[in-house]
Design an enzyme around this catalytic site. Structure first.
Site: not given
Length: 125
Positions: A40, A47, A63, A82
């Site tokens: 974060c 996270d 690949e 986001e």
């Protein structure tokens, strides 16, 4: 402390592609990466997410080992949910140039909040 070979591979990891064996045939490729981690940018807390990439290739396909190393490179990066989804999409499109792609970042709940960010791209024809 010595840098481990896996850490070096991750740090050097870049998305690479190879020729689509069936150019002209529309087909979906679904990839799930269930062990995504980043930090974060506000708290520094980790996270965790599952990243889903679904795409219709054009001339190139990604690949998978290179994709794994690229994704693992996020583990020490301070980045919002986001921006994570959008950056993965931008990098994927830049290298693979698919006909269509959807990146879905399904973040594990933290503090009673569950967030999913989904971004998409369609090639202009």
């Amino acid at each position: 402390m010595e840098i481990k070979y896996g850490e070096r591979n991750i740090a050097e990891g870049q998305l690479i592609t190879f020729p689509n064996p069936r150019v002209g045939r529309r087909y979906n490729i679904d990839i799930t990466l269930p062990e995504f981690t980043c930090k974060c940018p506000f708290s520094g807390y980790p996270d965790f997410a599952t990243i889903h990439i679904t795409y219709i290739p054009d001339e190139r396909v990604v690949e998978l080992k290179a994709l794994k190393l690229y994704i693992n490179n996020y583990r020490d990066r301070y980045i919002s949910h986001e921006e994570t989804a959008n950056q993965i999409l931008d990098d994927f499109v830049a290298v693979c140039d698919p006909l269509e792609v959807v990146v879905k970042a399904d973040f594990a709940p933290r503090g009673n909040v569950h967030m999913i960010v989904e971004v998409q791209h369609k090639k202009h024809q």
